[in-house]
Every structure is written in C-alpha cells, then in structure tokens.
Design a protein around this motif. Structure first.
Motif, PDB file in Angstrom:
ATOM      1  N   ILE A  40      41.873  47.391  40.999  1.00 25.45           N
ATOM      2  CA  ILE A  40      41.343  46.849  42.258  1.00 25.45           C
ATOM      3  C   ILE A  40      40.390  45.689  41.962  1.00 25.45           C
ATOM      4  O   ILE A  40      40.380  44.676  42.668  1.00 25.45           O
ATOM      5  N   GLY A  41      39.609  45.841  40.885  1.00 22.72           N
ATOM      6  CA  GLY A  41      38.734  44.744  40.475  1.00 22.72           C
ATOM      7  C   GLY A  41      39.525  43.496  40.120  1.00 22.72           C
ATOM      8  O   GLY A  41      39.109  42.373  40.424  1.00 22.72           O
ATOM      9  N   LEU A  42      40.691  43.686  39.504  1.00 21.00           N
ATOM     10  CA  LEU A  42      41.541  42.555  39.147  1.00 21.00           C
ATOM     11  C   LEU A  42      42.120  41.894  40.395  1.00 21.00           C
ATOM     12  O   LEU A  42      42.318  40.674  40.427  1.00 21.00           O
ATOM     13  N   VAL A  43      42.372  42.692  41.429  1.00 14.68           N
ATOM     14  CA  VAL A  43      42.820  42.132  42.708  1.00 14.68           C
ATOM     15  C   VAL A  43      41.753  41.179  43.249  1.00 14.68           C
ATOM     16  O   VAL A  43      42.060  40.078  43.726  1.00 14.68           O
ATOM     17  N   GLY A  44      40.485  41.602  43.166  1.00 10.76           N
ATOM     18  CA  GLY A  44      39.397  40.744  43.631  1.00 10.76           C
ATOM     19  C   GLY A  44      39.387  39.408  42.910  1.00 10.76           C
ATOM     20  O   GLY A  44      39.244  38.345  43.528  1.00 10.76           O
ATOM     21  N   MET A  45      39.578  39.449  41.588  1.00  7.47           N
ATOM     22  CA  MET A  45      39.581  38.206  40.816  1.00  7.47           C
ATOM     23  C   MET A  45      40.819  37.363  41.105  1.00  7.47           C
ATOM     24  O   MET A  45      40.774  36.134  41.027  1.00  7.47           O
ATOM     25  N   SER A  46      41.945  38.006  41.456  1.00  3.04           N
ATOM     26  CA  SER A  46      43.148  37.243  41.783  1.00  3.04           C
ATOM     27  C   SER A  46      42.987  36.517  43.118  1.00  3.04           C
ATOM     28  O   SER A  46      43.737  35.590  43.419  1.00  3.04           O
ATOM     29  N   ILE A  47      41.999  36.935  43.917  1.00  2.00           N
ATOM     30  CA  ILE A  47      41.637  36.212  45.136  1.00  2.00           C
ATOM     31  C   ILE A  47      40.597  35.139  44.822  1.00  2.00           C
ATOM     32  O   ILE A  47      40.663  34.016  45.315  1.00  2.00           O
ATOM     33  N   SER A  48      39.649  35.478  43.968  1.00  2.00           N
ATOM     34  CA  SER A  48      38.551  34.545  43.661  1.00  2.00           C
ATOM     35  C   SER A  48      39.026  33.297  42.945  1.00  2.00           C
ATOM     36  O   SER A  48      38.567  32.183  43.244  1.00  2.00           O
ATOM     37  N   PHE A  49      39.936  33.454  41.976  1.00  2.00           N
ATOM     38  CA  PHE A  49      40.319  32.317  41.144  1.00  2.00           C
ATOM     39  C   PHE A  49      40.957  31.182  41.956  1.00  2.00           C
ATOM     40  O   PHE A  49      40.527  30.017  41.857  1.00  2.00           O
ATOM     41  N   PRO A  50      41.987  31.454  42.800  1.00  2.00           N
ATOM     42  CA  PRO A  50      42.527  30.354  43.609  1.00  2.00           C
ATOM     43  C   PRO A  50      41.495  29.792  44.585  1.00  2.00           C
ATOM     44  O   PRO A  50      41.526  28.603  44.904  1.00  2.00           O
ATOM     45  N   THR A  51      40.584  30.656  45.048  1.00  2.00           N
ATOM     46  CA  THR A  51      39.577  30.202  46.007  1.00  2.00           C
ATOM     47  C   THR A  51      38.628  29.188  45.388  1.00  2.00           C
ATOM     48  O   THR A  51      38.308  28.155  46.003  1.00  2.00           O
ATOM     49  N   VAL A  52      38.149  29.446  44.161  1.00  2.00           N
ATOM     50  CA  VAL A  52      37.197  28.504  43.560  1.00  2.00           C
ATOM     51  C   VAL A  52      37.867  27.167  43.252  1.00  2.00           C
ATOM     52  O   VAL A  52      37.200  26.120  43.291  1.00  2.00           O
ATOM     53  N   TYR A  53      39.162  27.189  42.953  1.00  5.01           N
ATOM     54  CA  TYR A  53      39.876  25.927  42.727  1.00  5.01           C
ATOM     55  C   TYR A  53      39.776  25.041  43.971  1.00  5.01           C
ATOM     56  O   TYR A  53      39.388  23.861  43.898  1.00  5.01           O
ATOM     57  N   LEU A  54      40.145  25.594  45.112  1.00  3.36           N
ATOM     58  CA  LEU A  54      40.138  24.816  46.348  1.00  3.36           C
ATOM     59  C   LEU A  54      38.716  24.531  46.820  1.00  3.36           C
ATOM     60  O   LEU A  54      38.402  23.422  47.263  1.00  3.36           O
TER      61      LEU A  54
END
Length: 503
Positions: free
Chosen positions: A395-409
């Motif tokens: 579940i923690g990895l799910v959070g990071m899979s949301i965070s990473f594309p977000t910080v790019y944009l």
C-alpha cells in the motif's frame, strides 16, 4: 462549425505555436510515436529493480568447518541454499558477513549512474537532438547489460552495471523530453502519467522473469537482451520537430511536420509559411535564460524550490526503498514483489483522476501521507507476520506510484519557464540521491525490524507537511519569468495576476 475552424478555436484556447499547431495536439502520428517509445520503460524498470533478485540474500552455512559460526574469521568458504535461487551475485562472489553491504553498494553505484546518465544525455540531447542520443543510449544499454551477465569479477560487474545505468538514465531523459515536445499541452498531463505505466508493467514482469530464470547470469542476460529490439529506434523514432526548429533546421522541421500533419489528417499547405514566419519572430528579442542560482535568489522561490526538491527526494528514497524492502520482508519473494508491483498500476491510474479532480497539492499530500502512515504501521507489526508487513508495504508503494508522476507535473508547472529545465533537472538529481540511499535503508532490517519502515514512514510525512507551503498550480497560467515565480503563491498579494490565474 467546420473541423478546421474548431481546431483553430482549440488552438487559440491553448495558445499553440505554429510548430504544435502543424502537427496537432494529439493524433495517430503522436500515438504511433508513443507506442514505439513507451516500451523502453520496461528495461528501465528491469535494470533499476533487478537487484532485488540479482542480489537476493541466500541462506548459507560455513563450508570449511561446519562447527564454526558462519561469519567466524576462521570460516573461509560457504555452502548456499539453492532451493529458491540457483545462484545470485551473493553466492557468486561470497558477498556475506563483512562483505554483505557490497550488494547495497553496487545498487547505490547503479543509481548514481542513473543520475550521471540523466545529466550527460540531457546535455547531449540539447546539442545533438533527441533521437541520436536515445539510439546511442539503447546500444550502450544492450552491450553493457549483456556483458554484465558473464563478467567473472564483482567489481567488473559493478562497473558494467554503472555503464548500463548511465545509458538507462539517458533513455529516460531523452524519451520523456521527446514525448513532451510532440504532445500538445491539452494532453501532456495525461501522457506524463501514461508514460509511467510501462515502468509499472516492467516491475511486475520482473518477478515473472526471475521466477523462471533463477540463475542470476540468465536473468541479467534476459533483462538486457530486450534492448536489441530497441535498436530499431534508429529507423522508427523521428527527431523532435521542436528541436529541429529551435536548432535552426527549419527545412527538416517542416518536412517532419508535414509528415505528421498528413498522418493526423491536418492541412499541410500553410505549414512552411507559418513556421518560417515564426522562425523570424523567434530570432528577435526573447527572454534571457535563468540559472541554478535563480532558484534560490528570492525568498519565495527559494522556499518552493527546497520544498519541491525534498519531495523528489522522498520519491527517490521511498519508491525504490520500499520496493527493495518488500523483497527483504520474508515469505515468497516472487509473490511479494509481484503483489507490490501489481498495485502500482492502479495507483498510477488513480493519479490521473486525482490530479484532475483535486489538483496537484492535495494529491501529493494524500499520497505521501498514505505511504508514511502504512510504513510507520509496519514498525509496530511483528516481523513474523509476513503477510501483513508485505500488505502494508505494498500500500505504501501505491502511495509512491501516485507521488512520483505528481511531482513530475507539479515541478514543471511550479518552476518558471526560464528555469524550468534546470529546476526539474536539479530536483531529479535530488531524487537520485534518495534512490542511492534507499538500498542501505532497506537493508537496515538486519539491525532492527522497525528501522527501515520508520525511516520510510517519517520521510514522506515530512514531505507532505512541506507541500502545505506550496501553491496549487492547476488552472493557473505557467509562470514565465523569475518575477512570476517569486510572486506565484504569495497569499498576501491578492491582486497579483499570476497568483489569481489572470493574464
């Protein structure tokens, strides 16, 4: 309203320049280019995550004297349990006891190679175009990756993996720039996230490859030989029309734009005239480019830069760290990695919805908090309850899979145009530093069970706290100058045009 007039109205809404208007915002030509380019993210995931299986720990006993403790100074050779893996780099070069940290060191050096590759090939792409460095990076990735599978020395393996990482970092930066330069602004938000999906699928398929290729030589070869298909980029991938235009090669830019327009069923008769006229206007005046120091020169810009860079550090540390932690969590390593990777895909798709519905700020706060709380919870779960540890970490990895594309944009919209490239480049380097530290944090479980999840939990929560001080960028015009960047987000300037989304 005709299709042409509708297109012009849409173009006016997005303030498209003649280069973008000629090839359109999104059409079959764009989709075909993306369909060819996106698969290179598979080896990006395989090489970055491969250490989970290449360097997986193996149970071992002292072979020279079975009565000795396995890490006794008198023990000179070891027997390894081959029930899970036939061989890893651990058994190949006896990376146990005082040499155990060499596995983590090799991954840290690999991640440093990703950093070097991003900087090196980013510079080459600005000088020679997007396509030539991309093809060169693919060829280097193929040769060094295959060679690493058979080299008989550990440090030779490390060096070849470093070279592979440099090439992999090169494929990442050149391909992302190419995609963002051909996709219209209306669709860049979506495609910046879709670009990450093959990485998620690569992470998922890694577990499958490792399950059937349990000898590390075969696994390394299998993950590397795929790049042979990518050599076809020499013939299949076009140069960026925008690069051709900005580098002064107007004729080739027009030729490629006409090809794209025909494939997208757009008119071609005015392309040459519009582009040549646009080229003349671009030769006069222009805005002076900023530099790294401009990110820190003024107080508001400095604070936003620091807060954004820390969140990139969070993504680098927590994403790669948690992924490796799952591999160390006990139980069946193949199932654990597959579950964690499988949950990344819905996380990335959720990211698309959340950024549109709730904006960048709330999305990043939510995803970082999700990772932070789930990882902190692991610290209070007994290490013997493997299923719960793996479930929470996933579940923690799910959070990071949301965070990473977000910080790019988010970073792309937050940094002003004059320092956007240097801003994202700096933030990306900070993320690589986080990924270099990640293997050692994931390996701290041998010291104490609660230590890795505590670090992987607290760091994203600090990042989420810092996001509260960043402005929302969704719906606002992009800041152009350093002054725009400094004023953007100042709450005490209610009349500020940039902050209020006015022109």
């Amino acid at each position: 309203m005709t299709a042409t007039s509708a297109a012009k109205k849409s173009d006016s809404k997005w303030n498209l320049d003649p280069v973008q208007r000629a090839m359109g915002q999104l059409g079959w030509w764009h989709i075909l280019v993306c369909a060819v380019v996106f698969p290179l993210k598979f080896p990006v995931a395989w090489h970055q995550m491969g250490i989970i299986f290449l360097g997986a720990a193996m149970n071992y006993t002292c072979a020279s004297n079975s009565s000795l403790d396995r890490c006794s100074s008198e023990c000179t050779s070891w027997n390894y349990d081959t029930s899970v893996f036939r061989s890893t780099i651990v058994s190949e070069w006896d990376l146990v006891c005082e040499k155990a940290n060499l596995v983590n060191l090799s991954q840290t050096i690999f991640m440093f190679g990703i950093l070097v590759g991003g900087v090196l090939f980013g510079s080459l792409a600005d000088k020679f175009g997007r396509r030539p460095p991309l093809v060169i990076a693919v060829i280097i990735q193929l040769i060094s990756g295959v060679a690493a599978a058979y080299i008989p020395w550990f440090w030779g393996f490390v060096v070849l993996r470093f070279i592979t990482a440099v090439a992999t970092g090169g494929t990442m930066v050149t391909s992302f720039v190419l995609v963002m330069e051909i996709i219209g602004p209306k669709w860049r938000e979506l495609f910046s996230v879709l670009y990450q999906i093959p990485f998620n699928l690569g992470h998922l398929t890694l577990a499958g490859f490792a399950y059937f290729l349990r000898d590390w030589h075969h696994l390394q070869f299998g993950l590397s030989i795929f790049s042979l298909l990518l050599v076809s980029y020499y013939w299949l991938v076009p140069e960026s029309p925008r690069y051709l235009f900005t580098s002064g090669n107007t004729d080739k830019a027009v030729e490629l734009l006409e090809t794209a327009a025909k494939r997208n069923n757009l008119p071609t008769e005015h392309i040459r005239g519009d582009v040549e006229q646009y080229a003349k206007t671009k030769t006069h005046g222009g805005v002076a480019k900023g530099n790294l120091f401009d990110l820190f020169r003024t107080p508001n810009m400095r604070a936003k830069t620091l807060f954004m860079c820390f969140n990139w550090f969070v993504c680098g540390l927590a994403f790669f760290g948690v992924a490796q932690y799952i591999g160390h969590s006990g139980g069946d390593i193949y199932t654990n990695v597959a579950i964690g990777a499988a949950l990344e895909l819905p996380g990335t798709l959720i990211c698309i919805y959340m950024m549109k519905a709730y904006g960048r700020k709330k999305t990043l706060i939510t995803s970082n908090t999700l990772t932070g709380l789930t990882m902190l919870a692991i610290a209070f779960v007994p290490s013997t309850v493997t299923w719960l540890n793996v479930g929470l970490a996933s579940i923690g990895l799910v959070g990071m899979s949301i965070s990473f594309p977000t910080v790019y944009l988010y970073a792309g919209e937050l940094f002003p145009t004059v320092v956007r490239n240097v801003g994202i480049g700096t933030a990306s380097m900070i993320a690589r530093i986080g990924s270099m530290i990640a293997p050692f944090v994931a390996g701290m479980g041998v010291i104490s069970h609660w230590l890795p999840p505590m670090i992987f939990g607290v760091t994203p929560l600090i990042g989420a706290f810092f996001v509260f001080f960043l402005p929302e960028t969704q719906g606002h015009p992009l800041p152009e100058t350093i002054e725009d960047g400094e004023n953007f987000g100042k709450r005490n300037r209610q009349s500020d045009g940039v902050e209020n989304g006015k022109h």
